[in-house]
Scaffold this motif. Structure first.
Motif, PDB file in Angstrom:
ATOM      1  N   VAL A 131      26.024  33.421  36.644  1.00 29.71           N
ATOM      2  CA  VAL A 131      26.293  34.846  36.440  1.00 29.71           C
ATOM      3  C   VAL A 131      27.512  35.195  37.277  1.00 29.71           C
ATOM      4  O   VAL A 131      27.495  35.078  38.499  1.00 29.71           O
ATOM      5  CB  VAL A 131      25.080  35.712  36.852  1.00 29.71           C
ATOM      6  CG1 VAL A 131      25.334  37.175  36.478  1.00 29.71           C
ATOM      7  CG2 VAL A 131      23.804  35.206  36.186  1.00 29.71           C
ATOM      8  N   HIS A 145      26.167  41.325  31.535  1.00 30.47           N
ATOM      9  CA  HIS A 145      26.683  40.459  32.583  1.00 30.47           C
ATOM     10  C   HIS A 145      27.601  39.398  31.985  1.00 30.47           C
ATOM     11  O   HIS A 145      27.350  38.884  30.895  1.00 30.47           O
ATOM     12  CB  HIS A 145      25.540  39.771  33.338  1.00 30.47           C
ATOM     13  CG  HIS A 145      24.714  40.726  34.151  1.00 30.47           C
ATOM     14  ND1 HIS A 145      23.813  41.606  33.585  1.00 30.47           N
ATOM     15  CD2 HIS A 145      24.657  40.927  35.495  1.00 30.47           C
ATOM     16  CE1 HIS A 145      23.227  42.312  34.543  1.00 30.47           C
ATOM     17  NE2 HIS A 145      23.725  41.926  35.710  1.00 30.47           N
ATOM     18  N   THR A 193      13.455  39.565  30.733  1.00 29.20           N
ATOM     19  CA  THR A 193      14.822  39.258  31.180  1.00 29.20           C
ATOM     20  C   THR A 193      15.422  40.386  32.014  1.00 29.20           C
ATOM     21  O   THR A 193      16.074  40.141  33.035  1.00 29.20           O
ATOM     22  CB  THR A 193      15.715  38.979  29.956  1.00 29.20           C
ATOM     23  OG1 THR A 193      15.189  37.841  29.260  1.00 29.20           O
ATOM     24  CG2 THR A 193      17.143  38.701  30.367  1.00 29.20           C
ATOM     25  N   VAL A 202      14.940  40.601  35.833  1.00 36.18           N
ATOM     26  CA  VAL A 202      15.534  39.457  36.541  1.00 36.18           C
ATOM     27  C   VAL A 202      17.026  39.698  36.755  1.00 36.18           C
ATOM     28  O   VAL A 202      17.551  39.517  37.863  1.00 36.18           O
ATOM     29  CB  VAL A 202      15.292  38.145  35.771  1.00 36.18           C
ATOM     30  CG1 VAL A 202      15.938  36.973  36.503  1.00 36.18           C
ATOM     31  CG2 VAL A 202      13.797  37.899  35.595  1.00 36.18           C
ATOM     32  N   PHE A 203      17.722  40.122  35.698  1.00 32.70           N
ATOM     33  CA  PHE A 203      19.151  40.432  35.847  1.00 32.70           C
ATOM     34  C   PHE A 203      19.354  41.575  36.842  1.00 32.70           C
ATOM     35  O   PHE A 203      20.296  41.564  37.641  1.00 32.70           O
ATOM     36  CB  PHE A 203      19.763  40.796  34.497  1.00 32.70           C
ATOM     37  CG  PHE A 203      20.300  39.618  33.739  1.00 32.70           C
ATOM     38  CD1 PHE A 203      21.505  39.037  34.094  1.00 32.70           C
ATOM     39  CD2 PHE A 203      19.608  39.094  32.660  1.00 32.70           C
ATOM     40  CE1 PHE A 203      22.011  37.955  33.395  1.00 32.70           C
ATOM     41  CE2 PHE A 203      20.115  38.006  31.956  1.00 32.70           C
ATOM     42  CZ  PHE A 203      21.309  37.432  32.323  1.00 32.70           C
ATOM     43  N   TRP A 241      19.460  40.391  40.374  1.00 28.23           N
ATOM     44  CA  TRP A 241      20.557  39.497  40.788  1.00 28.23           C
ATOM     45  C   TRP A 241      21.368  40.165  41.888  1.00 28.23           C
ATOM     46  O   TRP A 241      21.641  41.365  41.829  1.00 28.23           O
ATOM     47  CB  TRP A 241      21.437  39.170  39.579  1.00 28.23           C
ATOM     48  CG  TRP A 241      22.649  38.342  39.908  1.00 28.23           C
ATOM     49  CD1 TRP A 241      22.679  37.107  40.483  1.00 28.23           C
ATOM     50  CD2 TRP A 241      24.019  38.710  39.677  1.00 28.23           C
ATOM     51  NE1 TRP A 241      23.975  36.679  40.625  1.00 28.23           N
ATOM     52  CE2 TRP A 241      24.830  37.640  40.143  1.00 28.23           C
ATOM     53  CE3 TRP A 241      24.632  39.833  39.124  1.00 28.23           C
ATOM     54  CZ2 TRP A 241      26.216  37.663  40.069  1.00 28.23           C
ATOM     55  CZ3 TRP A 241      26.014  39.858  39.048  1.00 28.23           C
ATOM     56  CH2 TRP A 241      26.801  38.788  39.516  1.00 28.23           C
ATOM     57  N   ASN A 256      21.321  27.764  38.463  1.00 26.14           N
ATOM     58  CA  ASN A 256      20.853  28.926  37.705  1.00 26.14           C
ATOM     59  C   ASN A 256      20.825  30.108  38.661  1.00 26.14           C
ATOM     60  O   ASN A 256      19.949  30.194  39.527  1.00 26.14           O
ATOM     61  CB  ASN A 256      19.467  28.680  37.100  1.00 26.14           C
ATOM     62  CG  ASN A 256      19.016  29.825  36.209  1.00 26.14           C
ATOM     63  OD1 ASN A 256      19.576  30.927  36.266  1.00 26.14           O
ATOM     64  ND2 ASN A 256      18.018  29.579  35.373  1.00 26.14           N
ATOM     65  N   ASP A 257      21.770  31.014  38.507  1.00 30.33           N
ATOM     66  CA  ASP A 257      21.868  32.159  39.410  1.00 30.33           C
ATOM     67  C   ASP A 257      20.723  33.143  39.256  1.00 30.33           C
ATOM     68  O   ASP A 257      20.569  34.041  40.088  1.00 30.33           O
ATOM     69  CB  ASP A 257      23.207  32.883  39.193  1.00 30.33           C
ATOM     70  CG  ASP A 257      24.377  32.106  39.763  1.00 30.33           C
ATOM     71  OD1 ASP A 257      24.178  31.377  40.755  1.00 30.33           O
ATOM     72  OD2 ASP A 257      25.492  32.212  39.211  1.00 30.33           O
ATOM     73  N   LEU A 258      19.924  33.002  38.196  1.00 26.39           N
ATOM     74  CA  LEU A 258      18.776  33.893  38.007  1.00 26.39           C
ATOM     75  C   LEU A 258      17.500  33.338  38.638  1.00 26.39           C
ATOM     76  O   LEU A 258      16.476  34.017  38.666  1.00 26.39           O
ATOM     77  CB  LEU A 258      18.546  34.147  36.515  1.00 26.39           C
ATOM     78  CG  LEU A 258      19.677  34.871  35.779  1.00 26.39           C
ATOM     79  CD1 LEU A 258      19.309  35.070  34.310  1.00 26.39           C
ATOM     80  CD2 LEU A 258      20.002  36.211  36.437  1.00 26.39           C
ATOM     81  N   ALA A 294      14.374  35.626  39.985  1.00 20.48           N
ATOM     82  CA  ALA A 294      13.118  35.395  39.253  1.00 20.48           C
ATOM     83  C   ALA A 294      11.991  35.038  40.216  1.00 20.48           C
ATOM     84  O   ALA A 294      10.840  35.465  40.032  1.00 20.48           O
ATOM     85  CB  ALA A 294      13.302  34.288  38.221  1.00 20.48           C
ATOM     86  N   SER A 305      16.123  33.160  32.194  1.00 21.96           N
ATOM     87  CA  SER A 305      15.602  34.107  33.174  1.00 21.96           C
ATOM     88  C   SER A 305      14.173  33.761  33.581  1.00 21.96           C
ATOM     89  O   SER A 305      13.497  34.558  34.224  1.00 21.96           O
ATOM     90  CB  SER A 305      15.671  35.531  32.608  1.00 21.96           C
ATOM     91  OG  SER A 305      14.968  35.608  31.380  1.00 21.96           O
TER      92      SER A 305
END
Length: 265
Positions: free
Chosen positions: A15, A24, A170, A173-174, A177, A199-201, A205, A232
């Protein structure tokens, strides 16, 4: 007609920034497993959708389902009576609904051909849908709809999917971030890019579903060369060099977790 809606995983998901439109900016490495939901269709007076399977009960509004929307978005002649066998968990980071829509696009392509603007129609349904139409490894940029081909050196790689049976939407989770850009994807092939990626999520999460950490820790003990959360969440995956390692890992997972053993397409 019959078509598999192949489970999507993100080998890497970077992300990069929040956009003015609320979405995003992403860089992701899409890959697909050789199993998933199953859709079948036959001619009918009008379009209809029937949902069955282990996770069919999670879809309480079949006419608002993305499968119905995909049908409505494409010219496909007379009505189609579609049955969706929902084998993938819902809200699981596997692009299940997007994969189902992608399968509809392939069925229409094979029976009637797709309109020239099919990519735009797919993107309107969801950011993962264009990638799910082809269901082959590729790079996704923008919101995930700008696709770039990549040589697939991981085709046939044994993969295990594991979900703690906890749905995870989802949006939250975003929203969780931290907004930090940790850099672009790097590497010359899929394996290198996956190993160097992240995985930036995953971190946000984990704040919402701590059991994801339990899944990752369990998979890390199974001889996999890569373990990571997909999308996510809350599904995680592990990649192996040998199918017997994957199969032993599946047996070792706790009885209450959902698992799927397959291979990358």
């Amino acid at each position: 007609m019959k078509e598999t809606a192949y489970a999507k995983i993100n080998l890497a998901l970077h992300v990069r920034r929040r956009r003015e439109d609320g979405y995003h900016e992403l860089e992701t490495l899409f890959a697909f497993v050789d199993a998933g939901d199953v859709l079948s269709a036959s001619s009918a007076q009008a379009d209809s959708l029937r949902v069955v399977g282990e996770f069919g009960g999670a879809l309480d509004d079949p006419f608002g389902n993305i499968v119905a929307k995909a049908l409505q978005s494409l010219p496909h002649g007379p009505g189609w009576a579609v049955t969706l066998e929902k084998n993938l968990p819902v809200a699981a980071g596997l692009g299940g609904g997007s994969a189902d829509a992608g399968a509809i696009f392939r069925m229409v392509r094979d029976s009637h051909g797709l309109p020239e603007d099919w990519h735009a129609r797919a993107a309107k349904l969801g950011a993962d849908v264009p990638a799910c139409v082809e269901s082959v490894a590729c790079i996704g940029r923008g919101t995930g709809t700008e696709l770039e081909p990549i040589a697939n050196d991981l085709a046939g790689t044994p993969v295990l999917l594991v979900n703690p049976r906890i749905p995870l939407a989802t949006g939250p989770v975003f929203k969780a971030w931290d907004g930090v850009d940790r850099g672009q994807m790097e590497g010359d092939n899929l394996r290198e890019m996956a190993l160097a990626g992240r995985n930036d999520l995953e971190a946000p999460a984990l704040t919402l579903v701590s059991e994801i950490g339990d899944v990752l820790r369990a998979l890390e003990q199974t001889g996999a060369w890569l373990t990571r959360m997909s999308g996510s969440g809350a599904t995680c995956f592990a990649l192996y060099d040998r199918p017997e390692l994957r199969d032993a890992a599946k047996v070792a997972m706790p009885a209450g977790w959902w698992t799927l053993a397959g291979a990358l397409r």
